[in-house]
Design a protein around this motif. Structure first.
Motif, PDB file in Angstrom:
ATOM      1  N   GLY A   1       0.786  -1.223   0.000  1.00  0.00           N
ATOM      2  CA  GLY A   1       0.000   0.000   0.000  1.00  0.00           C
ATOM      3  C   GLY A   1       0.819   1.275   0.000  1.00  0.00           C
ATOM      4  N   ASN A   2       2.134   1.156  -0.070  1.00  0.00           N
ATOM      5  CA  ASN A   2       2.977   2.344  -0.121  1.00  0.00           C
ATOM      6  C   ASN A   2       3.165   2.771  -1.566  1.00  0.00           C
ATOM      7  N   PHE A   3       2.925   4.040  -1.820  1.00  0.00           N
ATOM      8  CA  PHE A   3       3.051   4.602  -3.158  1.00  0.00           C
ATOM      9  C   PHE A   3       4.011   5.772  -3.132  1.00  0.00           C
ATOM     10  N   TRP A   4       4.629   6.052  -4.291  1.00  0.00           N
ATOM     11  CA  TRP A   4       5.440   7.249  -4.434  1.00  0.00           C
ATOM     12  C   TRP A   4       5.379   7.712  -5.874  1.00  0.00           C
ATOM     13  N   CYS A   5       5.775   8.956  -6.086  1.00  0.00           N
ATOM     14  CA  CYS A   5       5.735   9.566  -7.408  1.00  0.00           C
ATOM     15  C   CYS A   5       7.113   9.457  -8.056  1.00  0.00           C
ATOM     16  N   ALA A   6       7.141   9.050  -9.315  1.00  0.00           N
ATOM     17  CA  ALA A   6       8.411   8.937 -10.039  1.00  0.00           C
ATOM     18  C   ALA A   6       9.046  10.307 -10.263  1.00  0.00           C
ATOM     19  N   ASP A   7       8.229  11.363 -10.319  1.00  0.00           N
ATOM     20  CA  ASP A   7       8.770  12.707 -10.533  1.00  0.00           C
ATOM     21  C   ASP A   7       9.446  13.261  -9.284  1.00  0.00           C
ATOM     22  N   THR A   8       8.792  13.095  -8.130  1.00  0.00           N
ATOM     23  CA  THR A   8       9.322  13.686  -6.891  1.00  0.00           C
ATOM     24  C   THR A   8      10.107  12.696  -6.046  1.00  0.00           C
ATOM     25  N   GLN A   9       9.922  11.400  -6.301  1.00  0.00           N
ATOM     26  CA  GLN A   9      10.538  10.329  -5.504  1.00  0.00           C
ATOM     27  C   GLN A   9      10.145  10.427  -4.025  1.00  0.00           C
ATOM     28  N   THR A  10       8.933  10.945  -3.778  1.00  0.00           N
ATOM     29  CA  THR A  10       8.381  11.025  -2.422  1.00  0.00           C
ATOM     30  C   THR A  10       6.927  10.559  -2.474  1.00  0.00           C
ATOM     31  N   ALA A  11       6.269  10.561  -1.324  1.00  0.00           N
ATOM     32  CA  ALA A  11       4.860  10.177  -1.237  1.00  0.00           C
ATOM     33  C   ALA A  11       3.930  11.312  -1.662  1.00  0.00           C
ATOM     34  N   PHE A  12       4.511  12.420  -2.124  1.00  0.00           N
ATOM     35  CA  PHE A  12       3.734  13.565  -2.591  1.00  0.00           C
ATOM     36  C   PHE A  12       4.052  13.835  -4.053  1.00  0.00           C
ATOM     37  N   GLY A  13       3.020  14.162  -4.827  1.00  0.00           N
ATOM     38  CA  GLY A  13       3.213  14.486  -6.230  1.00  0.00           C
ATOM     39  C   GLY A  13       3.690  15.914  -6.415  1.00  0.00           C
ATOM     40  N   PRO A  14       3.952  16.309  -7.658  1.00  0.00           N
ATOM     41  CA  PRO A  14       4.379  17.669  -7.954  1.00  0.00           C
ATOM     42  C   PRO A  14       3.376  18.734  -7.508  1.00  0.00           C
ATOM     43  N   ASP A  15       2.112  18.338  -7.324  1.00  0.00           N
ATOM     44  CA  ASP A  15       1.083  19.275  -6.863  1.00  0.00           C
ATOM     45  C   ASP A  15       0.982  19.313  -5.340  1.00  0.00           C
ATOM     46  N   ASN A  16       1.921  18.672  -4.650  1.00  0.00           N
ATOM     47  CA  ASN A  16       1.993  18.620  -3.179  1.00  0.00           C
ATOM     48  C   ASN A  16       0.849  17.852  -2.531  1.00  0.00           C
ATOM     49  N   SER A  17       0.135  17.029  -3.297  1.00  0.00           N
ATOM     50  CA  SER A  17      -0.902  16.154  -2.751  1.00  0.00           C
ATOM     51  C   SER A  17      -0.345  14.747  -2.611  1.00  0.00           C
ATOM     52  N   VAL A  18      -0.929  13.992  -1.698  1.00  0.00           N
ATOM     53  CA  VAL A  18      -0.488  12.626  -1.420  1.00  0.00           C
ATOM     54  C   VAL A  18      -0.680  11.732  -2.640  1.00  0.00           C
ATOM     55  N   CYS A  19       0.247  10.818  -2.848  1.00  0.00           N
ATOM     56  CA  CYS A  19       0.160   9.819  -3.915  1.00  0.00           C
ATOM     57  C   CYS A  19      -0.449   8.547  -3.367  1.00  0.00           C
ATOM     58  N   ASP A  20      -1.484   8.054  -4.018  1.00  0.00           N
ATOM     59  CA  ASP A  20      -2.045   6.743  -3.687  1.00  0.00           C
ATOM     60  C   ASP A  20      -2.887   6.271  -4.867  1.00  0.00           C
TER      61      ASP A  20
END
Length: 72
Positions: A39-58
């Protein structure tokens, strides 16, 4: 490994930049096999659990095409 060895599974419309361990664990499963993942997700662009729009990735939020960073 070349790109032809990778099989794309399109069961859910998600952003192409959404990553999870389940993407690797579930490669090649048939439809009757259980999908695994933590259930852990991350964004390939930011390499964090938050996308470029600063919202959570899931799986839910990154399936919304109205999200500014969504890539079909």
């Amino acid at each position: 490994m070349n790109q032809d060895d990778l099989h794309v599974i399109e069961r859910f419309p998600r952003c192409q930049r959404l990553l999870s361990k389940g993407l690797y664990l579930n490669s090649g499963l048939s439809d009757d096999e259980r999908v695994a993942g933590d259930g852990n997700f991350w964004c390939a662009d930011t390499q964090t659990a938050f996308g470029p729009d600063n919202s959570v990735c899931d799986g839910g939020r990154c399936s919304d095409p109205s999200r500014s960073c969504y890539r079909a």
